[in-house]
Motif scaffolding. Structure first.
Motif, PDB file in Angstrom:
ATOM      1  N   ASP A 102      -4.110   3.443 -14.129  1.00 37.23           N
ATOM      2  CA  ASP A 102      -3.023   4.033 -14.940  1.00 37.23           C
ATOM      3  C   ASP A 102      -1.652   3.441 -14.644  1.00 37.23           C
ATOM      4  OD1 ASP A 102      -4.826   5.630 -16.213  1.00 37.23           O
ATOM      5  OD2 ASP A 102      -4.268   7.481 -15.172  1.00 37.23           O
ATOM      6  N   PHE A 104       0.835   0.029 -14.813  1.00 39.69           N
ATOM      7  CA  PHE A 104       0.904  -1.251 -15.523  1.00 39.69           C
ATOM      8  C   PHE A 104       2.170  -2.040 -15.184  1.00 39.69           C
ATOM      9  CE2 PHE A 104      -1.664   1.717 -17.883  1.00 39.69           C
ATOM     10  CZ  PHE A 104      -2.783   0.973 -18.186  1.00 39.69           C
ATOM     11  N   HIS A 105       2.766  -1.760 -14.047  1.00 39.71           N
ATOM     12  CA  HIS A 105       4.015  -2.433 -13.660  1.00 39.71           C
ATOM     13  C   HIS A 105       3.683  -3.581 -12.715  1.00 39.71           C
ATOM     14  CE1 HIS A 105       5.063   1.641 -14.971  1.00 39.71           C
ATOM     15  NE2 HIS A 105       6.135   1.066 -15.467  1.00 39.71           N
ATOM     16  N   LEU A 107       5.122  -6.607 -11.988  1.00 43.14           N
ATOM     17  CA  LEU A 107       6.034  -7.562 -11.357  1.00 43.14           C
ATOM     18  C   LEU A 107       6.054  -7.429  -9.838  1.00 43.14           C
ATOM     19  CD1 LEU A 107       8.078  -9.777 -11.541  1.00 43.14           C
ATOM     20  CD2 LEU A 107       9.830  -8.093 -12.114  1.00 43.14           C
ATOM     21  N   ASP A 129      -4.096  -1.503 -13.589  1.00 43.37           N
ATOM     22  CA  ASP A 129      -5.033  -0.448 -13.994  1.00 43.37           C
ATOM     23  C   ASP A 129      -6.395  -0.622 -13.318  1.00 43.37           C
ATOM     24  OD1 ASP A 129      -5.891   1.784 -15.384  1.00 43.37           O
ATOM     25  OD2 ASP A 129      -6.411   0.674 -17.196  1.00 43.37           O
ATOM     26  N   MET A 153       5.097   4.733 -10.746  1.00 42.11           N
ATOM     27  CA  MET A 153       5.403   6.104 -11.134  1.00 42.11           C
ATOM     28  C   MET A 153       4.595   7.094 -10.288  1.00 42.11           C
ATOM     29  SD  MET A 153       7.494   5.295 -13.530  1.00 42.11           S
ATOM     30  CE  MET A 153       7.803   6.730 -14.557  1.00 42.11           C
ATOM     31  N   HIS A 154       5.147   8.289 -10.163  1.00 39.67           N
ATOM     32  CA  HIS A 154       4.555   9.296  -9.291  1.00 39.67           C
ATOM     33  C   HIS A 154       3.136   9.665  -9.706  1.00 39.67           C
ATOM     34  CE1 HIS A 154       3.768  13.488  -8.030  1.00 39.67           C
ATOM     35  NE2 HIS A 154       4.354  13.112  -6.921  1.00 39.67           N
ATOM     36  N   ASP A 155       2.937   9.958 -10.970  1.00 32.61           N
ATOM     37  CA  ASP A 155       1.614  10.433 -11.386  1.00 32.61           C
ATOM     38  C   ASP A 155       0.547   9.362 -11.198  1.00 32.61           C
ATOM     39  OD1 ASP A 155       2.483  12.958 -11.986  1.00 32.61           O
ATOM     40  OD2 ASP A 155       2.997  12.456 -14.048  1.00 32.61           O
ATOM     41  N   ALA A 156       0.911   8.116 -11.475  1.00 31.48           N
ATOM     42  CA  ALA A 156      -0.055   7.038 -11.250  1.00 31.48           C
ATOM     43  C   ALA A 156      -0.333   6.884  -9.756  1.00 31.48           C
ATOM     44  CB  ALA A 156       0.480   5.730 -11.825  1.00 31.48           C
ATOM     45  N   VAL A 184       8.002   4.003  -6.279  1.00 26.22           N
ATOM     46  CA  VAL A 184       7.947   5.451  -6.036  1.00 26.22           C
ATOM     47  C   VAL A 184       7.851   5.772  -4.550  1.00 26.22           C
ATOM     48  CG1 VAL A 184       5.426   5.628  -6.287  1.00 26.22           C
ATOM     49  CG2 VAL A 184       6.873   7.577  -6.844  1.00 26.22           C
ATOM     50  N   ASN A 186       9.294   4.067  -2.162  1.00 25.26           N
ATOM     51  CA  ASN A 186      10.622   3.913  -1.578  1.00 25.26           C
ATOM     52  C   ASN A 186      11.479   5.138  -1.842  1.00 25.26           C
ATOM     53  OD1 ASN A 186       9.862   1.426  -0.706  1.00 25.26           O
ATOM     54  ND2 ASN A 186      10.971   0.283  -2.259  1.00 25.26           N
ATOM     55  N   TRP A 187      11.293   5.702  -3.023  1.00 22.75           N
ATOM     56  CA  TRP A 187      12.081   6.873  -3.378  1.00 22.75           C
ATOM     57  C   TRP A 187      11.568   8.106  -2.639  1.00 22.75           C
ATOM     58  CZ3 TRP A 187      16.406   7.194  -6.559  1.00 22.75           C
ATOM     59  CH2 TRP A 187      16.763   5.992  -7.186  1.00 22.75           C
ATOM     60  N   ARG A 188      10.280   8.144  -2.390  1.00 27.81           N
ATOM     61  CA  ARG A 188       9.704   9.336  -1.774  1.00 27.81           C
ATOM     62  C   ARG A 188       8.696   8.916  -0.707  1.00 27.81           C
ATOM     63  NH1 ARG A 188       6.200  13.832  -4.692  1.00 27.81           N
ATOM     64  NH2 ARG A 188       6.127  15.281  -2.958  1.00 27.81           N
TER      65      ARG A 188
ATOM     66  N   PHE B  83      -2.048   8.965 -21.077  1.00 25.38           N
ATOM     67  CA  PHE B  83      -2.420   9.735 -19.891  1.00 25.38           C
ATOM     68  C   PHE B  83      -2.422  11.224 -20.245  1.00 25.38           C
ATOM     69  CE2 PHE B  83       0.341   6.146 -18.817  1.00 25.38           C
ATOM     70  CZ  PHE B  83      -0.553   5.351 -18.113  1.00 25.38           C
ATOM     71  N   GLN B  86       1.243  12.508 -17.950  1.00 27.78           N
ATOM     72  CA  GLN B  86       2.539  11.833 -17.954  1.00 27.78           C
ATOM     73  C   GLN B  86       2.758  11.195 -19.326  1.00 27.78           C
ATOM     74  OE1 GLN B  86       1.519   8.867 -14.750  1.00 27.78           O
ATOM     75  NE2 GLN B  86       2.292   7.383 -16.215  1.00 27.78           N
ATOM     76  N   LEU B  90       3.541   1.391 -21.493  1.00 29.11           N
ATOM     77  CA  LEU B  90       3.119   0.166 -22.169  1.00 29.11           C
ATOM     78  C   LEU B  90       2.041  -0.526 -21.332  1.00 29.11           C
ATOM     79  CD1 LEU B  90       3.852  -1.307 -24.783  1.00 29.11           C
ATOM     80  CD2 LEU B  90       5.466  -2.685 -23.479  1.00 29.11           C
ATOM     81  N   GLU B 154       8.293  -9.375 -16.219  1.00 26.64           N
ATOM     82  CA  GLU B 154       8.318 -10.626 -15.464  1.00 26.64           C
ATOM     83  C   GLU B 154       8.783 -11.797 -16.332  1.00 26.64           C
ATOM     84  OE1 GLU B 154       4.760 -11.617 -13.389  1.00 26.64           O
ATOM     85  OE2 GLU B 154       5.602 -13.466 -12.581  1.00 26.64           O
ATOM     86  N   ARG B 258      20.522   8.280  -6.245  1.00 27.68           N
ATOM     87  CA  ARG B 258      21.080   7.623  -5.061  1.00 27.68           C
ATOM     88  C   ARG B 258      22.527   7.201  -5.271  1.00 27.68           C
ATOM     89  NH1 ARG B 258      15.869   4.060  -3.114  1.00 27.68           N
ATOM     90  NH2 ARG B 258      14.963   5.656  -1.802  1.00 27.68           N
ATOM     91  N   LEU B 281      11.928  12.836  -8.563  1.00 27.40           N
ATOM     92  CA  LEU B 281      10.646  12.893  -7.862  1.00 27.40           C
ATOM     93  C   LEU B 281      10.575  14.063  -6.897  1.00 27.40           C
ATOM     94  CD1 LEU B 281      10.101   9.106  -7.122  1.00 27.40           C
ATOM     95  CD2 LEU B 281       9.007  10.509  -8.875  1.00 27.40           C
TER      96      LEU B 281
END
Lengths: 224, 340
Positions: A102, A104-105, A107, A129, A153-156, A184, A186-188, B83, B86, B90, B154, B258, B281
Motif C-alpha cells: 500500500d 507507492f513513494h 524516491l 507495494d 504514510m502512517h497507515d501504510a 513517517v 522521522n516524524w514519529r 485503501f 486512508q 497515486l 523522482e 515542526r 500523526l
C-alpha cells in the motif's frame, strides 16, 4: 589533490547539484593515479558521511540528497572493478528493500538503494507495494539477513506489522532483521517499535551503519 | 456567530467569539458514516453528505472539497491505489520521464475523464448546502509539485536538477493547467483555495532552487486563481520561505507542525492568516485531555498575534483519531479565553 580538498569539492558538488563538476573531479583524481578503490574510501565515504550529517540536522533537502545519491552512483560505476577485471570486492551482505504493501513513494527507497550499493552492499530492490510474503520469500531466496521496509504514510507503515508477524511466525527473527524507514518514522520515532522494526535510520546515508549493526546482531545470534 | 462570520472576522482583524478551528477530514467521513472509501472519492454527493455530517457532528469551521490529487494524476493517465482506511494515493503516474510528460496530451480541466469532475461538483454542492454559513475551501496542487503527479517525484526532481530548461517548460504548462483547474473550483463557489506546494518544503528543495525555478511560475499563477489563497506546507517545514511569502499576494500560510508559530508570525508579518500546526500523526495517540493541552498551547502562541486558525498540520487526519479527541479539539477553542 589532497583527499581533504577533494572531499570539500565533492560535498560542494552535492550541495550545488553539480553532477558535471563531480564527474570532472573524479576524472582528475583517477588521472592523478589514486587507486579507484582508495577514492571510494578516502573521498566518497567521508563526503557521504558529511551529507548524512547535514541531512540529519535538516540542513539538506531531499533534492540535494538525491544529487548526492546520483553522484555516489557515478563514482561507483567508474571506481568499482567489473567482474571481467577480477578483484571484485565481495559484498558486505545482501539487503532486500521495498516499499511495504500500500505504499507507492519510491524516491526515498531508491536513494537508500543507491547509498547501500555505494557502501558495498548487494541490494535487491522489490519496488513498491510489496507484501510481507514477497519480502520474506525473496530474502530467503537471496540469502539476505536484512529486509528494509519503507513507508511514507502512517497507515501504510502499519502494514509493516504483517512483515514482523510473518518473520516471527516462521521462526526467522534471529537470522532476518527488519529495518524500517521513511518520512513517517522521522516524524514519529515511536512507530519503529509499534511496527516491530529492529532498527531505523534517519536518512538514506545512515542505512549502511544500520545494516552493519543488524548484520552484526545476526552473526552474534546465529553465527557467521 | 456562524463559522463564516468567525473565519471572515479573523482574517479581517475583527473581534470573534472564539478562535476558528479546522481539521482535514476528507477520508474521515468513511469512518464516521461507514461509506466505502472508494465511493467517498468517486461520488460527489457522497463526499458532500460526509462533509455535512462531519460539520454537524463536530462543528469545525471549514468544510473542504475533495483533497484528491490522485484524481488529477489519474486523469492524465496514472493509476490510483485504493485503501480501506486512508485516502487514495497515486499507484503509478502516467509517464516516467519529462519527455513523456511533454509528449503526453494533457486533459482539459473541464474534461469528463475519470474522477476529475468529482471535486468541482462536490465544491458546488457544498457551497449550495452550507456556503452561506461555513467557508468551503478547495484544494489544488502548487505548480512546483504538480509535474510529479504526471511523471512521479523522482523524474520530476531529476528534471528540476539536471534539465532546468525542460523543467521550466513543464512548469509553464502546469501554471496554465492549474489556472484552468482553479477556475473550475472558483466558479463552483469555493470561498478560498488551499495550495499545497511540495516544492516549498525545506525537506524537498533548498531555498535557492525554489527561488530560481519555482517562485516565478507560482507568482504568475497566484493572480489567476481568482480566490484568496492559503499556501500549504504539504507535509514538511516551510519557515525558510516565509519571508518571501510575506510579500506574495496570498491570504495566508498553513505551516507544518515542526515550524514555529511565533517565528512564523514574525517572518510573515501581522496581517496574513496563519493556519496550523498540530502534529497530524500524533492525533491517533492523543487523548481528549492531551489534544486540549496542545490546542491551548498553539492558541496561546498564535491567537491574538494575528489572524490564526487552529488546525492539524498535514493532509487527511489519520482515521485512527477518536471522535472524542476531535470533540475535545473544538471544545478547547470554545473554551479558550473563558476560564472554566
Amino acid at each position: 589533490m589532497e583527499p581533504r580538498e577533494a572531499i570539500t569539492i565533492l560535498i560542494e558538488c552535492m550541495l550545488d547539484a553539480d553532477r558535471d563538476r563531480a564527474s570532472r573531479l573524479l576524472g582528475e583524481l583517477l588521472e592523478s593515479g589514486t587507486p579507484a578503490q582508495e577514492l571510494l574510501r578516502q573521498v566518497l565515504d567521508p563526503a557521504l558521511n558529511e551529507v548524512g550529517r547535514l541531512w540529519e540536522n535538516r540542513e539538506l533537502s531531499m533534492a540535494q540528497a538525491y544529487v548526492g545519491a546520483r553522484i555516489a552512483e557515478d563514482f561507483l560505476m567508474r571506481c568499482l572493478p567489473s567482474e571481467a577485471e577480477g578483484a571484485v570486492r565481495p559484498p558486505k551482505g545482501v539487503v532486500v528493500i521495498g516499499n511495504i504493501e500500500d505504499d507507492f513513494h519510491a524516491l526515498g527507497r531508491r536513494m537508500v538503494g543507491s547509498f547501500l550499493r555505494a557502501s558495498g552492499w548487494e541490494v535487491v530492490d522489490l519496488g513498491n507495494d510489496v507484501t510481507a510474503e514477497v519480502f520474506v520469500e525473496e530474502a530467503l531466496a537471496r540469502g539476505a539477513h536484512i529486509v528494509g521496509a519503507s513507508a511514507m504514510m502512517h497507515d501504510a507503515a502499519m502494514n509493516i506489522r504483517k512483515l514482523r508477524e510473518l518473520i516471527d511466525r516462521r521462526g526467522l527473527a534471529g537470522r532476518l532483521k527488519l529495518a524500517v524507514g521513511g518520512a513517517v518514522f522521522n516524524w514519529r520515532p515511536a512507530l519503529v517499535e509499534e511496527v516491530g522494526g529492529d532498527g531505523t535510520a534517519a536518512n538514506a546515508t545512515q542505512v549502511d551503519a544500520l545494516c552493519d549493526r543488524l548484520l552484526s546482531e545476526v552473526r552474534t545470534e546465529v553465527g557467521p | 456567530m456562524n463559522s463564516l462570520q468567525r473565519v471572515m472576522g479573523v482574517v479581517t482583524g475583527q473581534p470573534v467569539d472564539r478562535p476558528p478551528v479546522f481539521a482535514v477530514l476528507g477520508a474521515y467521513a468513511a469512518r464516521s458514516s461507514g461509506v466505502p472509501m472508494r465511493t467517498l472519492y468517486e461520488d460527489a454527493a457522497t463526499h458532500v453528505r460526509g462533509q455535512l455530517a462531519l460539520r454537524a457532528e463536530f462543528g469545525f469551521d471549514l468544510v473542504i472539497a475533495p483533497f484528491d490529487f490522485p484524481a488529477i494524476g489519474e486523469a492524465f493517465g496514472g493509476q490510483t491505489a485504493w485503501f480501506d482506511h486512508q485516502a487514495p494515493n497515486l499507484r503509478r503516474p502516467a509517464v516516467d520521464s519529462a519527455a513523456g510528460a511533454q509528449e503526453l496530451k494533457w486533459p482539459s480541466p473541464e474534461a469528463e475523464v475519470g474522477r476529475l469532475q468529482v471535486c468541482p461538483r462536490a465544491a458546488e454542492a457544498l457551497t449550495v448546502a452550507c456556503g452561506s454559513e461555513t467557508p468551503v475551501f478547495g484544494i489544488l496542487p502548487g505548480p512546483g509539485g504538480f509535474p510529479a503527479l504526471i511523471m512521479g517525484m523522482e523524474a520530476w526532481i531529476n528534471t528540476l536538477l539536471f534539465d532546468p530548461g525542460c523543467a521550466r517548460e513543464l512548469l509553464a504548462r502546469s501554471v496554465e493547467w492549474l489556472a484552468g483547474w482553479a477556475y473550475r473550483l472558483v466558479t463552483a463557489g469555493v470561498t478560498a483555495l488551499i495550495l499545497p506546494e511540495a516544492a516549498a518544503c525545506s525537506d524537498v528543495l533548498p531555498r535557492a532552487l525554489f527561488l530560481d525555478m519555482i517562485e516565478a511560475p507560482l507568482l504568475s499563477l497566484l493572480p489567476r486563481l481568482g480566490a484568496p489563497v492559503v499556501v500549504h506546507h504539504a507535509g514538511g517545514q516551510i519557515t525558510h520561505l516565509l519571508d518571501r511569502m510575506a510579500t506574495w499576494p496570498i491570504l495566508g500560510v498553513a505551516v507544518g507542525s515542526r515550524d514555529d508559530l511565533a517565528g512564523a508570525r514574525g517572518l510573515l508579518g501581522p496581517g496574513k492568516l496563519l493556519v496550523g500546526n498540530l502534529d497530524n500523526l500524533a492525533f491517533p495517540g492523543w487523548s481528549p485531555e492531551q489534544v486540549a493541552v496542545e490546542a491551548h498551547d498553539r492558541l496561546e502562541q498564535a491567537f491574538g498575534a494575528g489572524p490564526f486558525i487552529l488546525s492539524n498540520s498535514g493532509a487527511d487526519l489519520p482515521l485512527g483519531t477518536s471522535p472524542e479527541t476531535l470533540h475535545a479539539l473544538v471544545a478547547a477553542c470554545k473554551g479558550f479565553g473563558h476560564p472554566s
